[in-house]
Design an enzyme around this catalytic site. Structure first.
Site, PDB file in Angstrom:
ATOM      1  N   PHE A 178       0.806  -1.228   0.000  1.00 44.64           N
ATOM      2  CA  PHE A 178       0.000   0.000   0.000  1.00 44.64           C
ATOM      3  C   PHE A 178       0.837   1.276   0.000  1.00 44.64           C
ATOM      4  O   PHE A 178       0.346   2.338  -0.356  1.00 44.64           O
ATOM      5  CB  PHE A 178      -0.957   0.016   1.217  1.00 44.64           C
ATOM      6  CG  PHE A 178      -0.295   0.430   2.502  1.00 44.64           C
ATOM      7  CD1 PHE A 178      -0.067   1.776   2.780  1.00 44.64           C
ATOM      8  CD2 PHE A 178       0.123  -0.512   3.438  1.00 44.64           C
ATOM      9  CE1 PHE A 178       0.556   2.168   3.960  1.00 44.64           C
ATOM     10  CE2 PHE A 178       0.744  -0.126   4.608  1.00 44.64           C
ATOM     11  CZ  PHE A 178       0.968   1.211   4.864  1.00 44.64           C
TER      12      PHE A 178
ATOM     13  N   LYS B 298      -1.307  -7.334  -9.411  1.00 46.72           N
ATOM     14  CA  LYS B 298      -2.305  -7.391  -8.339  1.00 46.72           C
ATOM     15  C   LYS B 298      -1.881  -6.313  -7.348  1.00 46.72           C
ATOM     16  O   LYS B 298      -1.004  -6.521  -6.531  1.00 46.72           O
ATOM     17  CB  LYS B 298      -2.282  -8.788  -7.686  1.00 46.72           C
ATOM     18  CG  LYS B 298      -3.546  -9.210  -6.969  1.00 46.72           C
ATOM     19  CD  LYS B 298      -3.957  -8.319  -5.820  1.00 46.72           C
ATOM     20  CE  LYS B 298      -3.134  -8.477  -4.567  1.00 46.72           C
ATOM     21  NZ  LYS B 298      -3.413  -7.410  -3.572  1.00 46.72           N
TER      22      LYS B 298
ATOM     23  N   GLU C 292      -5.003  -3.915  -2.184  1.00 44.24           N
ATOM     24  CA  GLU C 292      -6.455  -3.659  -2.131  1.00 44.24           C
ATOM     25  C   GLU C 292      -6.752  -2.376  -1.356  1.00 44.24           C
ATOM     26  O   GLU C 292      -7.850  -1.826  -1.457  1.00 44.24           O
ATOM     27  CB  GLU C 292      -7.180  -4.860  -1.499  1.00 44.24           C
ATOM     28  CG  GLU C 292      -6.873  -5.140  -0.031  1.00 44.24           C
ATOM     29  CD  GLU C 292      -5.507  -5.787   0.206  1.00 44.24           C
ATOM     30  OE1 GLU C 292      -4.765  -6.020  -0.770  1.00 44.24           O
ATOM     31  OE2 GLU C 292      -5.187  -6.049   1.388  1.00 44.24           O
TER      32      GLU C 292
ATOM     33  N   SER D 211       5.056  -7.060   3.534  1.00 45.15           N
ATOM     34  CA  SER D 211       5.612  -7.362   4.853  1.00 45.15           C
ATOM     35  C   SER D 211       6.395  -8.683   4.815  1.00 45.15           C
ATOM     36  O   SER D 211       6.166  -9.525   3.937  1.00 45.15           O
ATOM     37  CB  SER D 211       4.467  -7.453   5.867  1.00 45.15           C
ATOM     38  OG  SER D 211       3.551  -8.431   5.412  1.00 45.15           O
TER      39      SER D 211
ATOM     40  N   CYS E   5       9.542   1.767   3.495  1.00 44.81           N
ATOM     41  CA  CYS E   5      10.395   0.635   3.878  1.00 44.81           C
ATOM     42  C   CYS E   5      11.818   1.122   4.108  1.00 44.81           C
ATOM     43  O   CYS E   5      12.648   0.387   4.614  1.00 44.81           O
ATOM     44  CB  CYS E   5      10.351  -0.453   2.827  1.00 44.81           C
ATOM     45  SG  CYS E   5      11.031   0.116   1.290  1.00 44.81           S
TER      46      CYS E   5
ATOM     47  N   GLU F 125       9.010  -4.221  13.387  1.00 38.64           N
ATOM     48  CA  GLU F 125       8.748  -3.193  12.377  1.00 38.64           C
ATOM     49  C   GLU F 125       7.481  -2.441  12.793  1.00 38.64           C
ATOM     50  O   GLU F 125       6.396  -3.020  12.832  1.00 38.64           O
ATOM     51  CB  GLU F 125       8.541  -3.810  10.989  1.00 38.64           C
ATOM     52  CG  GLU F 125       8.245  -2.727   9.967  1.00 38.64           C
ATOM     53  CD  GLU F 125       8.032  -3.223   8.542  1.00 38.64           C
ATOM     54  OE1 GLU F 125       7.440  -4.296   8.356  1.00 38.64           O
ATOM     55  OE2 GLU F 125       8.457  -2.510   7.614  1.00 38.64           O
TER      56      GLU F 125
HETATM   57  P1  NAD Z   1       1.266  -6.693   3.079  1.00 38.39           P
HETATM   58  O1  NAD Z   1       2.290  -7.757   3.210  1.00 38.39           O
HETATM   59  O2  NAD Z   1       0.136  -6.666   4.020  1.00 38.39           O
HETATM   60  O3  NAD Z   1       0.601  -6.732   1.611  1.00 38.39           O
HETATM   61  C1  NAD Z   1       1.392  -6.738   0.440  1.00 38.39           C
HETATM   62  C2  NAD Z   1       0.631  -7.429  -0.677  1.00 38.39           C
HETATM   63  O4  NAD Z   1       0.410  -8.798  -0.308  1.00 38.39           O
HETATM   64  C3  NAD Z   1      -0.752  -6.830  -0.942  1.00 38.39           C
HETATM   65  O5  NAD Z   1      -0.967  -6.805  -2.332  1.00 38.39           O
HETATM   66  C4  NAD Z   1      -1.712  -7.794  -0.238  1.00 38.39           C
HETATM   67  O6  NAD Z   1      -2.956  -7.900  -0.880  1.00 38.39           O
HETATM   68  C5  NAD Z   1      -0.977  -9.117  -0.324  1.00 38.39           C
HETATM   69  N1  NAD Z   1      -1.227  -9.972   0.851  1.00 38.39           N
HETATM   70  C6  NAD Z   1      -1.454  -9.570   2.128  1.00 38.39           C
HETATM   71  N2  NAD Z   1      -1.590 -10.632   2.942  1.00 38.39           N
HETATM   72  C7  NAD Z   1      -1.457 -11.739   2.157  1.00 38.39           C
HETATM   73  C8  NAD Z   1      -1.486 -13.125   2.417  1.00 38.39           C
HETATM   74  N3  NAD Z   1      -1.705 -13.599   3.644  1.00 38.39           N
HETATM   75  N4  NAD Z   1      -1.312 -13.973   1.387  1.00 38.39           N
HETATM   76  C9  NAD Z   1      -1.088 -13.513   0.136  1.00 38.39           C
HETATM   77  N5  NAD Z   1      -1.038 -12.193  -0.159  1.00 38.39           N
HETATM   78  C10 NAD Z   1      -1.219 -11.312   0.829  1.00 38.39           C
HETATM   79  O7  NAD Z   1       2.071  -5.292   3.090  1.00 38.39           O
HETATM   80  P2  NAD Z   1       1.465  -3.825   3.161  1.00 38.39           P
HETATM   81  O8  NAD Z   1       0.917  -3.595   4.519  1.00 38.39           O
HETATM   82  O9  NAD Z   1       0.627  -3.553   1.982  1.00 38.39           O
HETATM   83  O10 NAD Z   1       2.802  -2.967   2.964  1.00 38.39           O
HETATM   84  C11 NAD Z   1       3.666  -2.613   4.025  1.00 38.39           C
HETATM   85  C12 NAD Z   1       4.829  -3.561   4.129  1.00 38.39           C
HETATM   86  O11 NAD Z   1       5.562  -3.569   2.894  1.00 38.39           O
HETATM   87  C13 NAD Z   1       5.841  -3.133   5.181  1.00 38.39           C
HETATM   88  O12 NAD Z   1       6.247  -4.280   5.888  1.00 38.39           O
HETATM   89  C14 NAD Z   1       6.987  -2.540   4.378  1.00 38.39           C
HETATM   90  O13 NAD Z   1       8.249  -2.603   5.021  1.00 38.39           O
HETATM   91  C15 NAD Z   1       6.958  -3.402   3.163  1.00 38.39           C
HETATM   92  N6  NAD Z   1       7.613  -2.777   2.032  1.00 38.39           N
HETATM   93  C16 NAD Z   1       8.837  -3.232   1.682  1.00 38.39           C
HETATM   94  C17 NAD Z   1       9.517  -2.649   0.633  1.00 38.39           C
HETATM   95  C18 NAD Z   1      10.877  -3.135   0.255  1.00 38.39           C
HETATM   96  O14 NAD Z   1      11.391  -2.690  -0.755  1.00 38.39           O
HETATM   97  N7  NAD Z   1      11.483  -4.040   0.998  1.00 38.39           N
HETATM   98  C19 NAD Z   1       8.936  -1.598  -0.076  1.00 38.39           C
HETATM   99  C20 NAD Z   1       7.658  -1.159   0.300  1.00 38.39           C
HETATM  100  C21 NAD Z   1       7.004  -1.759   1.371  1.00 38.39           C
END
Ligand code: NAD
Length: 485
Positions: free
Chosen positions: A152, A176, A179, A229, A284, A385
């Site tokens: 997000f 994808k 959401e 994450s 991040c 985090e």
């Molecule tokens: P998230 O892991 O909740 O979601 C990321 C994606 O995975 C979304 O598209 C979501 O729909 C999908 N998703 C969520 N739960 C899932 C599951 N159980 N099974 C399959 N797919 C699933 O992350 P977020 O809250 O959207 O974003 C924040 C996180 O992203 C933070 O931890 C941040 O550090 C990380 N991030 C990392 C980088 C990097 O370059 N390392 C860059 C941006 C964000």
């Protein structure tokens, strides 16, 4: 009664309603206003997107790279022309300020620019006469149908870490998006439609977990790029690779900065405040721990406390606001409970951003900048985090102690050092176990032509997003040994 707009998927060059039986609200985190409803697309729609992408691939891979990049040149111009419009969409669904959204788009556009160089970047290599009269050539060919699953916090930039390079290399692409912030990507795909890209080259399928599983299991999809994450990154990597796909999965972070007494401490405090509290700490590459060495303690702690308390929090759409809300009410509650945990674990709360609200926006998800002092490096708050505007201060005697703390941390996305000493800088750069290193820089975000190089729990895979790694990730190498008697 007002009915919110239900978002459409983009498959085979058409905007199509989803057959989903479940929709989620997309909400403006500053105001609580519902902006749209996003479908949780079923596996059948992933299958449809994958089949159209596979059919389009047969023609797209034969399209010369010089022609493929013409669509990207057009996209670059459309993104420039529509930057402010896109920035306002990012701000409305994600919460960051319009200036931050414009900054995000600048980095997004850089990735399109870099992909425009693909006719040079995807060149292979060759050697004549590897044996008498035999020549050997290495070609790079596209992988096929590839997909990305994005988070997000950068609704415009993260999808463009992947899409431009993937299609420039001759792949067909399925996205994808998160959401929570699908509207930016909808606008992005509307602009892509205007470039005249052939149907099936790019596809958009909304959803969350079940849609992701359908992507991970689909036999036609050959490569997965994920950002999110750590627990989900680990899961996606395991499931994708078990299905024989290549995968690059970027996870969470908890980034330390080291502050040396020989740094310009006022300037350093300003840079660290921007890193810790910019985008409400939801980057991040946000700094979340400051390891303060020796005599830097008094001046730095005073300056950062002052900086945190002075920031103007509000709706990122409004002039003069320096920090917007966090993404959801659940996120606000989670961050506030972590601040409470820090207090229980013995930290002193120098600036407390919990329990606050913004007068004009009582339904907004605001957490104000927070500074926790004398945090125990072994406490839970020090290792979790937070992904919110919370900075933990820790005090160490030497740079070696600080580097030891950096290297003890489970994550390895970024580590920064602030100093006036070249030898301290080299010592740190050489020994710190993190993939993105900042020297007197608070957000060490690699430009599009360098890989975004997270380590440890921040990354699963080997080839990272962006730069040469992206070209390698999105191509197969084929070696031809050739003799013409
Ligand atoms: P998230 O892991 O909740 O979601 C990321 C994606 O995975 C979304 O598209 C979501 O729909 C999908 N998703 C969520 N739960 C899932 C599951 N159980 N099974 C399959 N797919 C699933 O992350 P977020 O809250 O959207 O974003 C924040 C996180 O992203 C933070 O931890 C941040 O550090 C990380 N991030 C990392 C980088 C990097 O370059 N390392 C860059 C941006 C964000």
């Amino acid at each position: 009664m007002k009915t919110e707009r239900e978002l459409l998927n983009y498959i085979h060059g058409q905007w199509r309603p989803s057959s989903a039986d479940q929709y989620l609200n997309v909400t403006n985190p500053a105001t609580g206003q519902i902006l749209a409803r996003v479908p949780l697309s079923p596996a059948a729609e992933v299958d449809e997107a994958a089949r159209h992408a596979a059919a389009a691939f047969e023609v797209w891979r034969r399209t010369p790279p010089t022609e493929r990049v013409q669509y990207l040149f057009r996209l670059k111009n459309l993104l420039e022309e529509n930057s402010l419009d896109l920035a306002r969409i990012i701000t409305s669904e994600c919460g960051k300020t319009v200036a931050e959204s414009l900054g995000e788009l600048r980095r997004a556009i850089e990735n399109v620019e870099m992909a425009c160089g693909i006719p040079s970047l995807m060149q292979g290599t060759n050697v004549e006469d590897v044996a008498g009269g035999i020549d050997e050539h290495l070609f790079r060919q596209p992988v096929g149908v590839v997909a990305a699953i994005t988070p997000f916090n950068f609704p415009g930039m993260v999808p463009l870490w992947f899409l431009p390079c993937a299609i420039a290399c001759g792949n067909c692409f399925i996205l994808k998006p998160s959401e929570k912030v699908p509207l930016t990507v909808v606008r992005l795909f509307e602009l892509m439609e205007q470039t005249g890209l052939p149907p099936g080259v790019v596809q958009l399928v909304h959803g969350e977990k079940e849609t992701v599983n359908a992507i991970l299991d689909h036999p036609v999809i050959r490569a997965i790029s994920f950002v999110g994450s750590t627990p989900v990154a680990r899961y996606v990597y395991a499931r994708a690779t078990a299905a024989g796909k290549r995968a690059q999965c970027q996870g969470g972070a908890r980034n330390p900065v080291i502050v040396m007494p020989d740094a310009d401490l006022d300037v350093t405090a300003k840079i660290v405040a921007e890193s810790a509290f910019g985008c409400a700490g939801q980057r991040c590459l946000a700094s979340s721990t400051a390891l303060i060495v020796g005599e830097a303690r008094r001046s730095f702690t005073e300056a950062i406390t002052h900086g945190a308390a002075a920031l103007r929090v509000g709706n990122g759409m409004e002039e003069g606001v320096q920090m917007g809300p966090v993404i959801t009410a659940q996120s606000k509650a989670r961050i506030e409970s972590l601040i409470a945990l820090g207090r229980q674990e013995g930290a002193r709360v120098l600036v407390d951003g919990s329990g606050k609200s913004v007068e004009r926006h009582p339904n907004g998800c605001f957490v104000f900048p927070t500074v926790l002092d004398s945090v125990d490096p072994r406490s839970e708050i020090a290792r979790t985090e937070v992904f919110g505007p919370v900075l933990s201060l820790m005090y160490v005697a030497t740079i070696d102690d600080a580097i030891a703390e950096v290297n003890r941390a489970p994550y390895g996305n970024m580590a920064c050092l602030f100093t006036g000493s070249g030898s301290a800088a080299r010592n740190f750069r050489y020994r710190a176990n993190a993939g993105n290193i900042g020297i007197n820089v608070g957000v060490a975000a690699p430009m599009a032509f360098f890989p975004f190089s997270g380590w440890k729990e921040s990354f699963f895979g080997d080839l990272h997003a962006q730069g040469r790694h992206a070209v390698e990730f999105y191509t197969e190498t084929k070696v031809v040994v050739e003799r013409w008697p």
